[in-house]
Design a protein around this motif. Structure first.
Motif, PDB file in Angstrom:
ATOM      1  N   GLY A 199       0.819  -1.218   0.000  1.00  0.00           N
ATOM      2  CA  GLY A 199       0.000   0.000   0.000  1.00  0.00           C
ATOM      3  C   GLY A 199       0.847   1.258   0.000  1.00  0.00           C
ATOM      4  N   ARG A 200       1.942   1.245   0.766  1.00  0.00           N
ATOM      5  CA  ARG A 200       2.832   2.416   0.804  1.00  0.00           C
ATOM      6  C   ARG A 200       3.534   2.613  -0.531  1.00  0.00           C
ATOM      7  N   ILE A 201       3.984   1.530  -1.151  1.00  0.00           N
ATOM      8  CA  ILE A 201       4.657   1.642  -2.442  1.00  0.00           C
ATOM      9  C   ILE A 201       3.682   2.133  -3.503  1.00  0.00           C
ATOM     10  N   ALA A 202       2.462   1.612  -3.488  1.00  0.00           N
ATOM     11  CA  ALA A 202       1.451   2.061  -4.448  1.00  0.00           C
ATOM     12  C   ALA A 202       1.109   3.536  -4.234  1.00  0.00           C
ATOM     13  N   LEU A 239       6.340  14.436  -1.680  1.00  0.00           N
ATOM     14  CA  LEU A 239       5.552  13.643  -0.737  1.00  0.00           C
ATOM     15  C   LEU A 239       5.597  12.163  -1.120  1.00  0.00           C
ATOM     16  N   GLY A 240       5.514  11.866  -2.401  1.00  0.00           N
ATOM     17  CA  GLY A 240       5.623  10.484  -2.863  1.00  0.00           C
ATOM     18  C   GLY A 240       6.987   9.879  -2.565  1.00  0.00           C
ATOM     19  N   LEU A 241       8.045  10.676  -2.737  1.00  0.00           N
ATOM     20  CA  LEU A 241       9.387  10.189  -2.411  1.00  0.00           C
ATOM     21  C   LEU A 241       9.537   9.939  -0.917  1.00  0.00           C
ATOM     22  N   LEU A 242       8.919  10.797  -0.104  1.00  0.00           N
ATOM     23  CA  LEU A 242       8.962  10.594   1.342  1.00  0.00           C
ATOM     24  C   LEU A 242       8.272   9.290   1.727  1.00  0.00           C
ATOM     25  N   VAL A 243       7.132   9.013   1.109  1.00  0.00           N
ATOM     26  CA  VAL A 243       6.405   7.768   1.397  1.00  0.00           C
ATOM     27  C   VAL A 243       7.230   6.559   0.936  1.00  0.00           C
ATOM     28  N   HIS A 290      10.280   5.135   3.055  1.00  0.00           N
ATOM     29  CA  HIS A 290      10.040   4.282   4.214  1.00  0.00           C
ATOM     30  C   HIS A 290      10.382   2.826   3.908  1.00  0.00           C
ATOM     31  N   ASP A 291      10.182   2.413   2.646  1.00  0.00           N
ATOM     32  CA  ASP A 291      10.350   1.002   2.285  1.00  0.00           C
ATOM     33  C   ASP A 291      11.489   0.715   1.320  1.00  0.00           C
ATOM     34  N   LEU A 292      11.937   1.699   0.574  1.00  0.00           N
ATOM     35  CA  LEU A 292      12.945   1.457  -0.449  1.00  0.00           C
ATOM     36  C   LEU A 292      14.273   2.103  -0.039  1.00  0.00           C
ATOM     37  N   PRO A 293      15.288   1.284   0.265  1.00  0.00           N
ATOM     38  CA  PRO A 293      16.564   1.822   0.744  1.00  0.00           C
ATOM     39  C   PRO A 293      17.223   2.813  -0.213  1.00  0.00           C
ATOM     40  N   ALA A 294      17.111   2.604  -1.518  1.00  0.00           N
ATOM     41  CA  ALA A 294      17.741   3.522  -2.473  1.00  0.00           C
ATOM     42  C   ALA A 294      17.112   4.911  -2.381  1.00  0.00           C
ATOM     43  N   VAL A 295      15.807   4.972  -2.251  1.00  0.00           N
ATOM     44  CA  VAL A 295      15.111   6.258  -2.130  1.00  0.00           C
ATOM     45  C   VAL A 295      15.445   6.897  -0.777  1.00  0.00           C
ATOM     46  N   ARG A 296      15.540   6.090   0.261  1.00  0.00           N
ATOM     47  CA  ARG A 296      15.881   6.601   1.593  1.00  0.00           C
ATOM     48  C   ARG A 296      17.263   7.246   1.594  1.00  0.00           C
ATOM     49  N   ARG A 297      18.244   6.593   0.933  1.00  0.00           N
ATOM     50  CA  ARG A 297      19.594   7.162   0.860  1.00  0.00           C
ATOM     51  C   ARG A 297      19.581   8.496   0.129  1.00  0.00           C
ATOM     52  N   LYS A 298      18.854   8.574  -0.982  1.00  0.00           N
ATOM     53  CA  LYS A 298      18.760   9.838  -1.738  1.00  0.00           C
ATOM     54  C   LYS A 298      18.096  10.926  -0.891  1.00  0.00           C
ATOM     55  N   ARG A 299      17.056  10.556  -0.142  1.00  0.00           N
ATOM     56  CA  ARG A 299      16.369  11.541   0.706  1.00  0.00           C
ATOM     57  C   ARG A 299      17.311  12.062   1.783  1.00  0.00           C
ATOM     58  N   ARG A 300      18.081  11.172   2.385  1.00  0.00           N
ATOM     59  CA  ARG A 300      19.022  11.599   3.426  1.00  0.00           C
ATOM     60  C   ARG A 300      20.117  12.489   2.858  1.00  0.00           C
TER      61      ARG A 300
END
Length: 94
Positions: free
Chosen positions: A31-34, A58-62, A65-75
């Motif tokens: 649900g979070r990925i969708a 907002l979509g990238l923030l959501v 939470h589940d995708l490490p590659a996106v989390r690293r970019k956000r950080r």
């Protein structure tokens, strides 16, 4: 309640906390990925009525939470922002 400039995901209550605003948040990973993917897709069509470019971050923030590659970019982006605009970080803090 979170302070100004804070964002986090409260998994226990199923809420996305953006400063003093709380938005419902899917508890399932699928649900979070969708939801994140739909927000990004809608943000790309931000020139249309109702949809907006605000949906992409907002979509990238959501998704972060589940995708490490996106989390690293956000950080990395958060660190870059703090270094580039240090005066913004101090605004609103006692």
């Amino acid at each position: 309640m979170a302070g100004k400039g804070n964002y986090r995901i409260d998994g226990e209550r199923g809420k996305l906390v953006l400063g003093r605003f709380e938005l419902p948040f899917p508890r399932s990973r699928a649900g979070r990925i969708a939801t994140g993917s739909l927000l990004i897709g809608g943000g790309i069509l931000g020139f249309l009525p109702v949809l907006g470019f605000w949906m992409v971050p907002l979509g990238l923030l959501v998704l972060s939470h589940d995708l490490p590659a996106v989390r690293r970019k956000r950080r990395r982006m958060a660190i870059w922002w703090r270094k580039r605009y240090p005066q913004v970080n101090r605004a609103g803090r006692g």
